[in-house]
Structures are given as C-alpha cells and as structure tokens.
Design a protein around this motif. Structure first.
Motif, PDB file in Angstrom:
ATOM      1  N   ARG A  33       0.824  -1.225   0.000  1.00 30.26           N
ATOM      2  CA  ARG A  33       0.000   0.000   0.000  1.00 30.26           C
ATOM      3  C   ARG A  33       0.851   1.266   0.000  1.00 30.26           C
ATOM      4  O   ARG A  33       0.485   2.256   0.658  1.00 30.26           O
TER       5      ARG A  33
ATOM      6  N   ARG B 289      -3.879   6.779   0.457  1.00 28.33           N
ATOM      7  CA  ARG B 289      -4.425   7.993   1.060  1.00 28.33           C
ATOM      8  C   ARG B 289      -3.478   8.726   1.998  1.00 28.33           C
ATOM      9  O   ARG B 289      -3.721   9.884   2.331  1.00 28.33           O
TER      10      ARG B 289
ATOM     11  N   TYR C 277      -1.978  11.767  -3.639  1.00 27.35           N
ATOM     12  CA  TYR C 277      -2.970  10.726  -3.943  1.00 27.35           C
ATOM     13  C   TYR C 277      -4.374  11.258  -3.679  1.00 27.35           C
ATOM     14  O   TYR C 277      -5.278  11.108  -4.498  1.00 27.35           O
TER      15      TYR C 277
ATOM     16  N   ARG D  75      -7.382  11.591  -6.314  1.00 28.29           N
ATOM     17  CA  ARG D  75      -8.635  10.887  -6.050  1.00 28.29           C
ATOM     18  C   ARG D  75      -9.821  11.861  -6.062  1.00 28.29           C
ATOM     19  O   ARG D  75     -10.891  11.543  -6.582  1.00 28.29           O
TER      20      ARG D  75
ATOM     21  N   ASP E 128      -6.504  -3.405  -7.622  1.00 32.48           N
ATOM     22  CA  ASP E 128      -7.070  -4.060  -6.447  1.00 32.48           C
ATOM     23  C   ASP E 128      -7.162  -5.549  -6.718  1.00 32.48           C
ATOM     24  O   ASP E 128      -7.195  -5.973  -7.863  1.00 32.48           O
TER      25      ASP E 128
ATOM     26  N   THR F  50      -4.621 -12.636   2.163  1.00 32.21           N
ATOM     27  CA  THR F  50      -4.894 -11.804   3.336  1.00 32.21           C
ATOM     28  C   THR F  50      -5.706 -12.549   4.396  1.00 32.21           C
ATOM     29  O   THR F  50      -5.530 -12.324   5.594  1.00 32.21           O
TER      30      THR F  50
ATOM     31  N   HIS G  72       2.213  -5.932   6.721  1.00 36.27           N
ATOM     32  CA  HIS G  72       0.927  -5.766   6.038  1.00 36.27           C
ATOM     33  C   HIS G  72       0.924  -4.344   5.510  1.00 36.27           C
ATOM     34  O   HIS G  72       1.943  -3.653   5.603  1.00 36.27           O
TER      35      HIS G  72
HETATM   36  O1  CP3 Z   1       0.146  -1.686  -2.488  1.00 35.71           O
HETATM   37  C1  CP3 Z   1      -0.178  -0.830  -3.333  1.00 35.71           C
HETATM   38  O2  CP3 Z   1       0.172   0.362  -3.252  1.00 35.71           O
HETATM   39  C2  CP3 Z   1      -0.927  -1.299  -4.557  1.00 35.71           C
HETATM   40  C3  CP3 Z   1      -2.335  -1.203  -4.578  1.00 35.71           C
HETATM   41  C4  CP3 Z   1      -3.260  -2.151  -3.842  1.00 35.71           C
HETATM   42  C5  CP3 Z   1      -4.545  -1.723  -3.434  1.00 35.71           C
HETATM   43  N1  CP3 Z   1      -5.240  -2.795  -2.956  1.00 35.71           N
HETATM   44  C6  CP3 Z   1      -5.037  -0.343  -3.551  1.00 35.71           C
HETATM   45  C7  CP3 Z   1      -6.181   0.073  -2.743  1.00 35.71           C
HETATM   46  C8  CP3 Z   1      -3.160  -3.515  -3.518  1.00 35.71           C
HETATM   47  C9  CP3 Z   1      -1.988  -4.433  -3.685  1.00 35.71           C
HETATM   48  C10 CP3 Z   1      -4.432  -3.909  -2.985  1.00 35.71           C
HETATM   49  C11 CP3 Z   1      -4.760  -5.301  -2.592  1.00 35.71           C
HETATM   50  C12 CP3 Z   1      -5.960  -5.563  -1.774  1.00 35.71           C
HETATM   51  N2  CP3 Z   1      -7.214  -5.032  -1.910  1.00 35.71           N
HETATM   52  C13 CP3 Z   1      -6.013  -6.529  -0.758  1.00 35.71           C
HETATM   53  C14 CP3 Z   1      -4.866  -7.438  -0.348  1.00 35.71           C
HETATM   54  C15 CP3 Z   1      -3.851  -6.712   0.424  1.00 35.71           C
HETATM   55  C16 CP3 Z   1      -4.206  -6.480   1.849  1.00 35.71           C
HETATM   56  O3  CP3 Z   1      -4.390  -5.325   2.231  1.00 35.71           O
HETATM   57  O4  CP3 Z   1      -4.267  -7.480   2.579  1.00 35.71           O
HETATM   58  C17 CP3 Z   1      -7.325  -6.528  -0.231  1.00 35.71           C
HETATM   59  C18 CP3 Z   1      -7.835  -7.383   0.917  1.00 35.71           C
HETATM   60  C19 CP3 Z   1      -8.076  -5.595  -0.982  1.00 35.71           C
HETATM   61  C20 CP3 Z   1      -9.544  -5.262  -0.851  1.00 35.71           C
HETATM   62  C21 CP3 Z   1      -9.699  -3.830  -0.531  1.00 35.71           C
HETATM   63  N3  CP3 Z   1      -9.599  -2.806  -1.455  1.00 35.71           N
HETATM   64  C22 CP3 Z   1      -9.867  -3.248   0.759  1.00 35.71           C
HETATM   65  C23 CP3 Z   1     -10.034  -4.002   2.047  1.00 35.71           C
HETATM   66  C24 CP3 Z   1      -9.847  -1.839   0.564  1.00 35.71           C
HETATM   67  C25 CP3 Z   1      -9.859  -0.783   1.625  1.00 35.71           C
HETATM   68  C26 CP3 Z   1     -11.120  -0.071   1.781  1.00 35.71           C
HETATM   69  C27 CP3 Z   1     -10.891   1.168   2.640  1.00 35.71           C
HETATM   70  O5  CP3 Z   1     -11.869   1.915   2.740  1.00 35.71           O
HETATM   71  O6  CP3 Z   1      -9.805   1.384   3.159  1.00 35.71           O
HETATM   72  C28 CP3 Z   1      -9.687  -1.598  -0.805  1.00 35.71           C
HETATM   73  C29 CP3 Z   1      -9.580  -0.277  -1.463  1.00 35.71           C
HETATM   74  C30 CP3 Z   1      -8.205   0.148  -1.815  1.00 35.71           C
HETATM   75  N4  CP3 Z   1      -7.344  -0.611  -2.568  1.00 35.71           N
HETATM   76  C31 CP3 Z   1      -7.566   1.379  -1.478  1.00 35.71           C
HETATM   77  C32 CP3 Z   1      -6.304   1.340  -2.085  1.00 35.71           C
HETATM   78  C33 CP3 Z   1      -5.249   2.425  -2.094  1.00 35.71           C
HETATM   79  C34 CP3 Z   1      -8.177   2.529  -0.703  1.00 35.71           C
HETATM   80  C35 CP3 Z   1      -8.737   3.399  -1.772  1.00 35.71           C
HETATM   81  C36 CP3 Z   1      -9.253   4.707  -1.413  1.00 35.71           C
HETATM   82  O7  CP3 Z   1     -10.204   4.792  -0.608  1.00 35.71           O
HETATM   83  O8  CP3 Z   1      -8.735   5.687  -1.989  1.00 35.71           O
END
Ligand code: CP3
Length: 360
Positions: A31, A35, A40, A44, A81, A213, A336
């Motif tokens: 990640r 944010r 970023y 967004r 994602d 995860t 993580h």
């Molecule tokens: O690592 C990086 O910078 C690359 C981008 C990346 C994202 N998601 C961007 C993202 C990667 C590798 C993921 C993988 C991902 N997505 C996982 C596995 C990794 C982990 O964290 O265990 C999982 C479980 C997801 C599912 C998911 N997508 C979740 C739980 C969320 C968070 C929701 C929240 O409100 O925080 C997302 C959204 C997401 N994916 C964001 C980002 C940067 C937040 C987006 C935003 O609100 O701007």
C-alpha cells in the motif's frame, strides 16, 4: 509485450528474490500508494473514486509513480485491487465510504457458482493490462514493476461474503456444508488468477505477488484444503521463465506463519511474512528454499523516527543473524499494508534507514 526496452537501472529487488548478492537490501511497502499521500488524495478528489482511478490506466499509472517520486523505493507496485477478478466475473464491485469493498451480486449458491467463468484478460481486464504497459513505459527502467492478485481463498471470501467480514460465517458454512461447491468456486478462481498473473507478466510485470490476506482465519486442516492447495496450483501452473529471465512469484500470507514449511515447498520463489514471527526462525523453517519478504509491524510507522530506524535495523539484523551474517535473499517490507493516517516523513525515515543499515 511492453514497448520499452530500457535496461533495469535498479535490479536489487529481482536480485534479492533470486537470492543473489545486493549492494543493500531492497525495500518496498505494501500500500505504498494511497491515502497517506496528499498527492494521492488530490488525484482521487479529481477522479471521484478509487474505482474510477483503478479503471483509468493514466490515473493508475500516475498514482503508482507518486510514492517513487518521494522515496528511493526499490520497486513499483501496480495500482489496482485484488477484487478486479470477481468484478470482471460479473459480481460488480463497489465501495461504500467507511465500509470498504462490496459486491452487488455475491455468490451464495451452486447455481451462481456454476455461472462463474474465467474472464477474458484483454477484454474484461484490459484496463489492468493497459496500466501495466503504461507504467513500464513511464518507469523506463527506474525500478521493477510488481504485478499482483488475490489468492483464490481470499477472493472467495469477498465473493461469498459479499464484502469484508468479521467472522467469515457464510464461507466457512459453505466449506463445511457444501465443500464440493466451494472447491468448484476455488477452481475457476484459481484458473482466473493464473491467467491474470500470466497476462500481467506478458504486459510487463517483472515480479508477481499473491495476497492471501485471509488465509489466517482458517483452522490448519481447512487452510490446507481451501487455501494452500490452490496456492500450490498457482506456483506450479504459472509460467515464469528461467534463470535471470524468471519472473519471481511471492506468496504473501497474513496469519499463516504456522504453514511456512509447506508454503516454502509450493515452488514459489519467495514468501511474504506478517510481523508475528522472527525472520531467523522463518529462515530455519524454510531451509533456504525461498527468499523472504517482510516483516516490520506496520504500526511501527506511528513511532518516532529514531524508534522506526531502530526497529528496521532489528528486522534486518534478525534476518542476517539467521542467514550466517548474509543479507542475501531478503526484501524489506512491512508485515501488512500502510494506513491512511501514516506520516509520509516517517516513510522517508524508514526507507533511508533500511538502505543505510544494510549497505555493504
Ligand atoms: O500496495 C499498493 O500500493 C498497490 C495497490 C493495492 C490496493 N489494494 C489499492 C487500494 C493492492 C496491492 C491492494 C490489494 C488488496 N485489496 C487486498 C490485499 C492486500 C491487503 O491489504 O491485505 C485486499 C484485501 C483488498 C480489498 C480492498 N480494497 C480493501 C479491504 C480496501 C480498503 C477499503 C478502505 O476503505 O480502506 C480496498 C480499497 C483500496 N485498494 C484502497 C487502495 C489504495 C483505498 C482506496 C481509497 O479509498 O482511496
């Protein structure tokens, strides 16, 4: 194939994943785009939503590169994602502010499972492959690009639960009541993951990571049956090339330290570890079969700069102590992902500390 041919100027990550000597330990952060970076949040706000960003290759490329403009990270990771695959299967991904990801059409019965099919990678997920190609062109050999996917089990959790979950009651009930149905879901998802990672590699991804995860929520027997078995299939079935041309595969698991021996025998090139075990113990238990990535507790980034540097040095030295004094085969990362309220200045401290402390 990518349109660029510039040689890689920083190959520390790929060398470490091949367990070759490096001038210092490579570092990237799960990640690392997100944010916590004001640039970023600005992108967004203009794009409107996370999904609008991820589905637009130019914006996905821009956001991928943002952390690399600030910090001397040793890899870029595709901004996307893990839930793109089920979205492309027709489940329709959306986000509710403060509640995380959701699917409009969760998979709850055998009829829904029977309708699942492997998406077409260039038709249905072309926006991901276009982003990979564009990022490679824009990186121009600065650092390698990591592609990724969710593990079949972790994707299945979201597909069946319809979003995040506290207890995974629905999918665990399915595993116990209708194991054959869940296995069919996992099989088609595994085929999709293999095709997805293969397409990212063909588009230019230079290393690949699978995120398991939610592997750690399973009992040991259920983990072996519903997660490990499919990780094994990916490690065996994914074409990766040979020698210095090989595209390394990293398996990241959260709460799956119990299964290190088995994970190190899947054929994966590296294991990504959370922070709940020491790297010298992980080295002993994986017997030199794989490189190791990790494993600083992400909340360390809330501590003071001095404490961050000390904790990073401890992770580096624990690895070296377990590896006969050598830093070979270690990729530094968090255990993580980063959180939105972390301070970018602390990331700078961490990245600099890793490079300085591991310098030969
Ligand atoms: O690592 C990086 O910078 C690359 C981008 C990346 C994202 N998601 C961007 C993202 C990667 C590798 C993921 C993988 C991902 N997505 C996982 C596995 C990794 C982990 O964290 O265990 C999982 C479980 C997801 C599912 C998911 N997508 C979740 C739980 C969320 C968070 C929701 C929240 O409100 O925080 C997302 C959204 C997401 N994916 C964001 C980002 C940067 C937040 C987006 C935003 O609100 O701007």
């Amino acid at each position: 194939m990518p349109t660029v041919t510039s040689p890689l100027r920083n190959d520390r990550l790929l060398r470490a994943l091949r367990r070759e000597p490096v001038d210092c330990t490579p570092v990237w952060l799960m990640r690392q785009a997100g944010r916590y970076l004001p640039e970023y949040r600005a992108t967004r706000a203009k794009a409107g939503s996370f999904l609008a960003m991820a589905k637009n290759p130019e914006i996905a490329c821009e956001v991928t590169l943002q952390p690399l403009r600030r910090f001397p990270l040793d890899a870029a990771i595709l901004f996307s994602d893990i839930l793109t695959i089920p979205d492309a299967m027709g489940l329709e991904l959306y986000f509710v502010e403060g509640e995380g990801p959701k699917f409009r059409h969760p998979v709850r019965d055998e009829a829904a499972i029977a309708r699942l099919a492997v998406p077409d990678m260039e038709q249905d997920l072309g926006y991901v492959m276009d982003a990979v190609r564009l990022i490679r062109r824009e990186l121009d050999g600065q650092v390698p690009l990591i592609g990724f996917s969710g593990s079949p089990w972790t994707l299945a959790c979201y597909m069946v639960e319809g979003g995040g979950s506290k207890d995974f009651a629905r999918i665990k009930a399915m595993a116990l009541n209708h194991p054959q149905a869940l296995h069919r879901l996992l099989e088609v998802t595994t085929d999709a993951v293999i095709a997805y990672l293969g397409a990212q590699r063909a588009a230019g991804a230079q290393a690949l990571q699978v995120f398991d995860t939610w592997g750690g929520v399973l009992s040991p027997a259920m983990y072996r049956e519903f997660s490990l078995r499919y990780l094994q299939r990916i490690a065996e079935g994914l074409e990766r090339g040979e020698g210095s041309e090989r595209t390394p595969l990293i398996l990241f698991g959260k709460g799956t330290g119990l299964h290190l021996e088995a994970l190190s025998q899947t054929g994966a090139d590296a294991l990504g570890l959370d922070w709940t075990l020491d790297l010298d113990e992980a080295l002993r238990r994986t017997g030199g079969r794989v490189a190791l990535q990790g494993n600083l507790d992400p909340t360390t980034l809330y501590a003071s700069p001095d404490a961050i540097a000390a904790a990073a040095a401890r992770v580096l030295d624990t690895y070296a102590a377990g590896n006969g004094g050598s830093r070979e085969g270690h990729v530094f990362n968090l255990g993580h992902g980063m959180s939105p309220d972390m301070d970018p200045a602390h990331v700078q401290v961490l990245v600099d500390a890793v490079h300085a402390h591991s310098q030969r």
